[in-house]
Design a protein around this motif. Structure first.
Motif, PDB file in Angstrom:
ATOM      1  N   THR A   1       0.770  -1.289  -0.075  1.00  0.00           N
ATOM      2  CA  THR A   1      -0.274   0.161  -0.101  1.00  0.00           C
ATOM      3  C   THR A   1       1.014   1.088  -0.137  1.00  0.00           C
ATOM      4  N   ASP A   2       2.090   1.178   0.732  1.00  0.00           N
ATOM      5  CA  ASP A   2       2.914   2.499   0.689  1.00  0.00           C
ATOM      6  C   ASP A   2       3.993   2.465  -0.161  1.00  0.00           C
ATOM      7  N   PHE A   3       3.830   1.515  -1.098  1.00  0.00           N
ATOM      8  CA  PHE A   3       4.760   1.265  -2.182  1.00  0.00           C
ATOM      9  C   PHE A   3       5.324   3.120  -2.701  1.00  0.00           C
ATOM     10  N   SER A   4       6.716   3.230  -2.722  1.00  0.00           N
ATOM     11  CA  SER A   4       7.132   4.346  -3.456  1.00  0.00           C
ATOM     12  C   SER A   4       8.478   4.368  -4.024  1.00  0.00           C
TER      13      SER A   4
ATOM     14  N   VAL B   1      -5.230   9.450  -9.313  1.00  0.00           N
ATOM     15  CA  VAL B   1      -3.999   9.520 -10.187  1.00  0.00           C
ATOM     16  C   VAL B   1      -4.184   8.989 -11.596  1.00  0.00           C
ATOM     17  N   VAL B   2      -3.682   9.923 -12.559  1.00  0.00           N
ATOM     18  CA  VAL B   2      -3.754   9.532 -14.020  1.00  0.00           C
ATOM     19  C   VAL B   2      -2.411   9.595 -14.446  1.00  0.00           C
ATOM     20  N   GLY B   3      -1.942   8.708 -15.159  1.00  0.00           N
ATOM     21  CA  GLY B   3      -0.517   8.721 -15.959  1.00  0.00           C
ATOM     22  C   GLY B   3      -0.701   8.947 -17.135  1.00  0.00           C
TER      23      GLY B   3
ATOM     24  N   ASN C   1       6.337   3.644 -17.167  1.00  0.00           N
ATOM     25  CA  ASN C   1       5.708   2.218 -16.968  1.00  0.00           C
ATOM     26  C   ASN C   1       4.994   2.554 -15.520  1.00  0.00           C
ATOM     27  N   GLY C   2       4.615   3.675 -15.162  1.00  0.00           N
ATOM     28  CA  GLY C   2       3.726   3.927 -14.148  1.00  0.00           C
ATOM     29  C   GLY C   2       4.240   3.865 -12.726  1.00  0.00           C
ATOM     30  N   ARG C   3       5.526   3.510 -12.443  1.00  0.00           N
ATOM     31  CA  ARG C   3       5.970   3.025 -11.312  1.00  0.00           C
ATOM     32  C   ARG C   3       5.879   4.626 -10.284  1.00  0.00           C
ATOM     33  N   GLU C   4       6.043   5.640 -10.770  1.00  0.00           N
ATOM     34  CA  GLU C   4       6.128   6.918 -10.080  1.00  0.00           C
ATOM     35  C   GLU C   4       4.709   7.419  -9.785  1.00  0.00           C
ATOM     36  N   SER C   5       3.692   7.008 -10.882  1.00  0.00           N
ATOM     37  CA  SER C   5       2.267   7.265 -10.636  1.00  0.00           C
ATOM     38  C   SER C   5       1.712   6.585  -9.535  1.00  0.00           C
ATOM     39  N   LEU C   6       2.220   5.365  -9.265  1.00  0.00           N
ATOM     40  CA  LEU C   6       1.641   4.447  -8.248  1.00  0.00           C
ATOM     41  C   LEU C   6       2.173   5.186  -6.924  1.00  0.00           C
TER      42      LEU C   6
ATOM     43  N   GLU D   1       0.140  -3.469 -16.053  1.00  0.00           N
ATOM     44  CA  GLU D   1       0.414  -4.721 -15.458  1.00  0.00           C
ATOM     45  C   GLU D   1       0.733  -4.503 -13.945  1.00  0.00           C
ATOM     46  N   LEU D   2       1.594  -3.211 -13.577  1.00  0.00           N
ATOM     47  CA  LEU D   2       1.821  -3.043 -12.392  1.00  0.00           C
ATOM     48  C   LEU D   2       0.689  -2.610 -11.510  1.00  0.00           C
ATOM     49  N   ALA D   3      -0.206  -2.005 -12.220  1.00  0.00           N
ATOM     50  CA  ALA D   3      -1.589  -1.590 -11.434  1.00  0.00           C
ATOM     51  C   ALA D   3      -2.333  -2.768 -10.943  1.00  0.00           C
ATOM     52  N   THR D   4      -2.433  -3.844 -11.866  1.00  0.00           N
ATOM     53  CA  THR D   4      -3.053  -5.062 -11.329  1.00  0.00           C
ATOM     54  C   THR D   4      -2.610  -5.494 -10.254  1.00  0.00           C
ATOM     55  N   ARG D   5      -1.266  -5.432  -9.757  1.00  0.00           N
ATOM     56  CA  ARG D   5      -0.648  -5.859  -8.626  1.00  0.00           C
ATOM     57  C   ARG D   5      -0.815  -4.993  -7.464  1.00  0.00           C
ATOM     58  N   SER D   6      -1.024  -3.736  -7.729  1.00  0.00           N
ATOM     59  CA  SER D   6      -1.381  -2.697  -6.686  1.00  0.00           C
ATOM     60  C   SER D   6      -2.714  -2.686  -6.006  1.00  0.00           C
TER      61      SER D   6
END
Length: 268
Positions: A40-43, A85-87, A70-75, A100-105
């Motif tokens: 949840t607190d990924f950064s 958040v919109v990337g 690849n959206g890692r900073e948006s996440l 794909e990252l968002a499906t894991r988040s």
């Protein structure tokens, strides 16, 4: 640069980034990232950008990241309390990775494939905060036009947060025999042209679409923001690198150069 030439550069850069995506997914960083975003607190944001975003205020806000890769900073913005958040990125291949990252988040960002010069109307006047990080500005052939379109995404009073490489570094080549010798003008007009795939470390010796890296002085950036109706309320330069590792050699010098900067401009 004429319109047709600008459009060609934008299209070629898009093709180059789409080709680049597979090389990044093949890197050893991808699998650990897939696991990390489950938290949840990924950064992945560093201390400099994190502190600035807290200062500007992201909690409970609607945030857009332009050039989200690849959206890692948006996440990562959710860890700071962003409401939505919109990337946005023009590379469909990198956005596949973002989704794909968002499906894991545990969070639910939205990712939109668009060139910033042709943003969907539903993004206009929608966001409290816009974010730009390293490298985005240098893919833009006309920085004035870029800021004009970017400003349209902000609500009145909305803030653009920029964390970028300092343009002074464009004067140097860290892989030259003398990496401290100035090799190009700060006021360079023509873009750097690359025919190899875009990767962050080393080189991949394969054919790829031509990519164009445009040099913009700080004066160019400030003038473009002011012309777009944005008011400057923060600017700070730093001696650390937020660029590829080969630039680390320029840190901790007796005659230290500026290596990156943070910048906040606000829509009136």
């Amino acid at each position: 640069m004429e319109m047709s030439t600008k459009e060609n550069a934008i299209a070629s850069n898009r093709e180059a980034w789409n080709d680049s995506a597979r090389h990044h997914k093949d890197s050893p960083d991808w699998q650990p990232l897939l696991c990390a975003v489950e938290q949840t607190d990924f950064s992945c944001l560093d201390e400099t950008l994190t502190e600035l975003l807290i200062q500007v205020g992201v909690e409970g806000k609607d945030v857009v990241q332009l050039g989200c890769n690849n959206g890692r900073e948006s996440l990562s913005l959710f860890a700071l309390g962003a409401r939505h958040v919109v990337g946005v990125d023009q590379s469909g291949a990198f956005l596949e990775q973002a989704r794909e990252l968002a499906t894991r988040s545990p969070h639910a960002p939205q990712f939109i494939e668009a060139d910033v010069h042709h943003l969907p109307v539903e993004l206009h006047a929608r966001f409290d905060v816009a974010l730009i990080t390293i490298g985005v500005l240098n893919w833009m052939p006309d920085i004035g036009e870029f800021f004009h379109h970017m400003a349209r995404t902000l609500k009145p009073g909305g803030a653009l947060v920029v964390y970028e490489t300092h343009p002074f570094l464009e004067m140097l080549d860290p892989e030259a025999s003398d990496p401290f010798r100035l090799v190009t003008s700060y006021f360079r007009q023509e873009p750097f042209v690359q025919h190899q795939p875009i990767v962050y470390e080393g080189k991949v010796e394969q054919p790829a679409a031509t990519s164009y890296w445009f040099v913009h002085t700080l004066g160019d950036l400030f003038s473009a923001a002011i012309a777009a109706g944005l008011q400057i309320n923060h600017f700070k330069e730093y001696p650390h690198s937020n660029r590829e590792e080969r630039y680390d050699r320029y840190e901790r010098q007796e005659a230290q150069m500026p290596m990156c900067f943070t910048w906040v401009v606000v829509k009136g």
